[in-house]
Scaffold this motif. Structure first.
Motif, short mmCIF file in Angstrom:
data_model
loop_
_atom_site.label_atom_id
_atom_site.label_comp_id
_atom_site.label_asym_id
_atom_site.label_seq_id
_atom_site.Cartn_x
_atom_site.Cartn_y
_atom_site.Cartn_z
N PRO A 9 0.83 -1.20 0.00
CA PRO A 9 0.00 0.00 0.00
C PRO A 9 0.87 1.25 0.00
CG PRO A 9 -0.13 -1.15 2.13
CD PRO A 9 0.56 -2.06 1.17
N GLY A 10 0.56 2.18 -0.89
CA GLY A 10 1.32 3.42 -0.94
C GLY A 10 2.55 3.34 -1.82
N LYS A 13 1.22 2.44 -7.04
CA LYS A 13 0.56 1.66 -8.10
C LYS A 13 -0.47 2.52 -8.83
CE LYS A 13 -1.03 -1.53 -5.26
NZ LYS A 13 -0.50 -1.26 -3.90
N THR A 31 -9.36 -2.48 -7.67
CA THR A 31 -10.44 -2.99 -6.81
C THR A 31 -10.65 -2.05 -5.62
OG1 THR A 31 -8.76 -4.53 -5.99
CG2 THR A 31 -10.51 -5.44 -7.37
N GLY A 32 -9.57 -1.39 -5.15
CA GLY A 32 -9.72 -0.43 -4.04
C GLY A 32 -10.65 0.71 -4.46
N LEU A 35 -14.23 -0.54 -4.74
CA LEU A 35 -14.86 -0.74 -3.43
C LEU A 35 -15.20 0.60 -2.78
CD1 LEU A 35 -12.55 -3.65 -2.19
CD2 LEU A 35 -14.98 -3.85 -2.75
N ARG A 36 -14.29 1.59 -2.93
CA ARG A 36 -14.58 2.92 -2.37
C ARG A 36 -15.78 3.55 -3.09
NH1 ARG A 36 -9.06 2.75 -1.44
NH2 ARG A 36 -8.56 3.37 -3.55
N LEU A 53 -12.64 -2.15 4.94
CA LEU A 53 -11.67 -1.19 4.39
C LEU A 53 -11.13 -0.28 5.49
CD1 LEU A 53 -12.97 -2.04 1.54
CD2 LEU A 53 -12.11 0.18 0.81
N GLY A 56 -8.44 -1.91 7.20
CA GLY A 56 -7.30 -2.32 6.38
C GLY A 56 -7.23 -3.82 6.20
N LEU A 58 -8.72 -7.52 4.41
CA LEU A 58 -9.06 -7.86 3.03
C LEU A 58 -10.55 -8.19 2.90
CD1 LEU A 58 -6.14 -10.17 1.82
CD2 LEU A 58 -6.49 -7.75 1.33
N GLY A 85 -3.94 -3.42 -7.41
CA GLY A 85 -4.51 -3.83 -6.12
C GLY A 85 -5.29 -5.13 -6.21
N ARG A 88 -4.71 -9.93 -4.75
CA ARG A 88 -4.06 -9.70 -3.47
C ARG A 88 -3.86 -10.98 -2.69
NH1 ARG A 88 -5.51 -4.06 -2.94
NH2 ARG A 88 -4.65 -3.11 -1.07
N GLN A 92 -7.11 -15.34 -5.48
CA GLN A 92 -7.48 -14.30 -6.45
C GLN A 92 -6.64 -14.42 -7.72
OE1 GLN A 92 -7.48 -10.31 -4.77
NE2 GLN A 92 -8.55 -10.98 -2.93
N ARG A 134 -6.95 9.31 2.84
CA ARG A 134 -8.21 8.56 2.77
C ARG A 134 -8.58 8.09 4.16
NH1 ARG A 134 -5.96 4.40 -1.47
NH2 ARG A 134 -6.09 3.10 0.36
#
Ligand code: ADP
Length: 191
Positions: A9-10, A13, A31-32, A35-36, A53, A56, A58, A85, A88, A92, A134
């Protein structure tokens, strides 16, 4: 060209996925972000995943796989996509291989963005200071996201390594340098 952008994360990407989208017309499948968007819309799915989320953790493989499956049906994915993302987890990744095989496609290259955990923590602190953070951007949640990354997601390097698809890029280099290295890897993979 189907490409996976891989990294903690961060790692950057999203930034690089957007550049790839602009330069090569490959849609960014995050996907992040999806989902948001579901959370923001107040849908049933959004309500179901909101607290996951926020912590943090999955979201279940089943949920994200079906989101990606639906997304891949859209015409803009005909020439390929940048997966950001996702995957993961190993299940998947296996599901993605199957989905793509069903469309007579495959993952061409996996770009691993390598960034130290301390630098990731600094980046989140910077985002908070700049007011760009976020809901899940706080040092505590990031620690959990990093732990989840190392436990569930990092094993994918070996999964794709066995397929000979991983190219590792220094994610601590300046953004244009990272883009340059990614471009070279994409071109080498035939994109
Ligand atoms: P980051 O920038 O931290 O990598 P993302 O925007 O990709 O975050 O994802 C944010 C959150 O959405 C994750 O912490 C997780 O809760 C959920 N999420 C996103 N993609 C997946 C996935 N493929 N599988 C399970 N959960 C996911």
């Amino acid at each position: 060209m189907n490409l996976v952008l891989f990294g903690p994360p961060g790692a950057g990407k999203g930034t690089q996925a957007k550049i790839l989208q602009e330069k090569r017309g490959l849609p960014q499948l995050s996907t992040g972000d999806m989902l948001r968007a579901a959370i923001a819309s107040g849908s049933e799915l959004g309500r179901k995943v909101e607290s996951i989320l926020a912590k943090g953790d999955l979201v279940s493989d089943e949920v994200v796989i079906s989101i990606i499956q639906e997304r891949l049906k859209k015409p803009d994915c005909a020439k390929g996509a940048v997966f950001d993302g996702f995957p993961r987890t190993i299940p998947q990744a296996e599901a993605l291989d199957k989905l793509l095989a069903g469309l007579s496609r495959k993952i061409d290259v996996v770009i691993e963005l390598k960034v130290n955990d301390e630098i990731l923590l600094d980046r989140v602190k910077q985002r908070i200071a700049q007011g760009l953070s976020r809901a899940d951007d706080n040092p505590e949640t990031l620690k959990n996201r990093l732990a989840v990354y190392h436990r569930n997601t990092a094993p994918l390097i070996a999964f794709y390594g066995k397929q000979g698809k991983v190219v590792t890029v220094d994610g601590m280099a300046p953004i244009p340098e990272v883009t340059k290295q990614i471009t070279a890897a994409v071109e080498k993979a035939g994109g």
